[in-house]
Design a protein around this motif. Structure first.
Motif, PDB file in Angstrom:
ATOM      1  N   GLU A 113       0.730  -1.200   0.006  1.00 13.89           N
ATOM      2  CA  GLU A 113       0.012  -0.017   0.009  1.00 13.89           C
ATOM      3  C   GLU A 113       0.898   1.260  -0.163  1.00 13.89           C
ATOM      4  O   GLU A 113       0.439   2.390  -0.751  1.00 13.89           O
ATOM      5  CB  GLU A 113      -0.996  -0.079   1.362  1.00 13.89           C
ATOM      6  N   MET A 114       1.903   1.310   0.451  1.00 12.87           N
ATOM      7  CA  MET A 114       2.834   2.341   1.036  1.00 12.87           C
ATOM      8  C   MET A 114       3.520   2.580  -0.594  1.00 12.87           C
ATOM      9  O   MET A 114       3.764   3.916  -0.991  1.00 12.87           O
ATOM     10  CB  MET A 114       3.721   2.087   1.841  1.00 12.87           C
ATOM     11  N   GLU A 115       4.033   1.541  -1.188  1.00 12.11           N
ATOM     12  CA  GLU A 115       4.600   1.644  -2.285  1.00 12.11           C
ATOM     13  C   GLU A 115       3.453   2.319  -3.645  1.00 12.11           C
ATOM     14  O   GLU A 115       3.923   3.173  -4.496  1.00 12.11           O
ATOM     15  CB  GLU A 115       4.949   0.323  -3.017  1.00 12.11           C
ATOM     16  N   ALA A 116       2.354   1.906  -3.334  1.00 14.23           N
ATOM     17  CA  ALA A 116       1.125   2.327  -4.163  1.00 14.23           C
ATOM     18  C   ALA A 116       0.996   3.772  -4.068  1.00 14.23           C
ATOM     19  O   ALA A 116       0.841   4.787  -4.920  1.00 14.23           O
ATOM     20  CB  ALA A 116       0.005   1.886  -4.169  1.00 14.23           C
ATOM     21  N   LEU A 117       1.001   4.385  -2.760  1.00 13.20           N
ATOM     22  CA  LEU A 117       0.587   5.702  -2.444  1.00 13.20           C
ATOM     23  C   LEU A 117       2.009   6.587  -2.475  1.00 13.20           C
ATOM     24  O   LEU A 117       1.900   7.643  -2.900  1.00 13.20           O
ATOM     25  CB  LEU A 117       0.293   5.826  -0.902  1.00 13.20           C
ATOM     26  N   GLY A 118       3.372   6.121  -2.444  1.00 12.92           N
ATOM     27  CA  GLY A 118       4.469   6.718  -2.591  1.00 12.92           C
ATOM     28  C   GLY A 118       5.094   6.999  -1.257  1.00 12.92           C
ATOM     29  O   GLY A 118       4.363   7.822  -0.348  1.00 12.92           O
ATOM     30  N   LEU A 179      -4.657   2.561   2.142  1.00 15.08           N
ATOM     31  CA  LEU A 179      -4.118   3.899   2.502  1.00 15.08           C
ATOM     32  C   LEU A 179      -4.046   4.872   1.378  1.00 15.08           C
ATOM     33  O   LEU A 179      -4.528   6.113   1.847  1.00 15.08           O
ATOM     34  CB  LEU A 179      -2.617   3.456   2.928  1.00 15.08           C
ATOM     35  N   GLY A 180      -3.936   4.430   0.210  1.00 12.52           N
ATOM     36  CA  GLY A 180      -3.963   5.446  -1.029  1.00 12.52           C
ATOM     37  C   GLY A 180      -5.350   5.994  -1.003  1.00 12.52           C
ATOM     38  O   GLY A 180      -5.653   7.136  -1.249  1.00 12.52           O
TER      39      GLY A 180
END
Length: 304
Positions: A113-118, A179-180
């Motif tokens: 999820e963090m990789e998708a959000l940035g 999270l995104g």
């Protein structure tokens, strides 16, 4: 002893013929914790060594002296493991956040999820990977922080979210939410409040704000100096920031009365296309003292 140990801890098994090395899991409150026990040749617990997984080490933080004491005094490994479980149960009760250790897929999901959000949106993450602070900028470039506290069953359980906002952060979380999506909802809410913060930023920069001394982004009230012992308290509506705010003039009657009359007489001319500061100047027929040109202790005369 051996049969009793296996019966009570079926996942903790000997690795050699001498039964001096045990490896596997002990189960406490339906959670498995990996550990290894190394016994000396005489199998005396006093010289035993324990190797624990990081979750177990985390839970036993602050209880190390008790564990060492029980190693010294327990009659055998069965008794020690039983006492270790008791210690862990106490530790779990005393630290509710640690009651349920996240499974491995929790961390895989979080990283995905963090990789998708940035990762550039992440300001902070705690050592337990439970509490995150995500940054976001509104349309005027102001930075805001969204604090997210994840549950151990994320994303099946909704996280706890908080931010310095004048309105509730309402987001309907489902097991499919990410999270995104939460961050995107936060951005939309920030943009809807941008005009509200523009209004208050102008008041903060161009008038002498008496209260609050250090306003946050959730504060909707400002008490602004007008003259000697005279001020006006305004409550700005976050959803309709340029409409006539709820106002209250404060000070001695002889100083407040002329301003109140002007406010009542000119209220109809309030222009919602103009800023609150501009309207207050026109309606009250005054110029507000500016923090840039006046000292805090200065006595401000009333405008004629």
């Amino acid at each position: 002893m051996e049969s009793s140990l296996i019966k009570e801890n079926p996942l903790l098994l000997p690795l050699n013929k001498d039964r001096t090395v045990y490896d596997g899991f002990i189960t406490v409150q339906e959670t498995d914790f990996r550990m290894r026990v190394l016994l000396p040749p005489d199998r005396q617990l006093k010289q035993a060594k324990l190797h624990c997984c990081w979750q177990l080490k985390h839970l036993l933080r602050g209880y190390e002296h008790i564990v060492k004491q029980r190693l010294q005094h327990s009659a055998d490994l069965v008794g020690f493991i039983l006492e270790l479980k008791t210690i862990l149960e106490v530790a779990l009760k005393g630290r509710p956040d640690s009651r349920s250790i996240p499974p491995p897929q929790y961390y895989t999901q979080l990283i995905s999820e963090m990789e998708a959000l940035g990762w550039d949106r992440l300001l902070f993450i705690d050592t337990e990977f439970r509490t995150l602070r995500l940054k976001a900028d509104d349309s005027s470039g102001r930075q805001h922080i969204l604090t997210v506290k994840l549950k151990s069953k994320h994303p099946a359980e909704a996280p706890e979210c908080s931010a310095d906002l004048p309105v509730p952060l309402a987001f309907t979380w489902t097991p499919q939410s990410t999270l995104g999506q939460l961050h995107h909802h936060f951005l939309l809410l920030l943009d809807s409040l941008a005009e509200f913060w523009d209004v208050l930023d102008e008041l903060d920069s161009k008038t002498w704000v008496l209260e609050p001394e250090k306003p946050g982004r959730a504060d909707t009230m400002r008490r602004i100096a007008i003259g000697s012992n005279v001020s006006i308290k305004v409550e700005v509506d976050p959803r309709h920031p340029k409409m006539l705010p709820e106002s209250c003039l404060l000070g001695a009657d002889h100083a407040v009365m002329p301003l109140r009359k002007k406010l009542n007489a000119n209220m109809h001319s309030w222009n919602p296309d103009s800023s609150v500061l501009h309207n207050l100047r026109d309606v009250l027929e005054i110029e507000f003292p500016s923090p840039a040109t006046h000292e805090k202790s200065r006595v401000y005369p009333l405008s004629p």
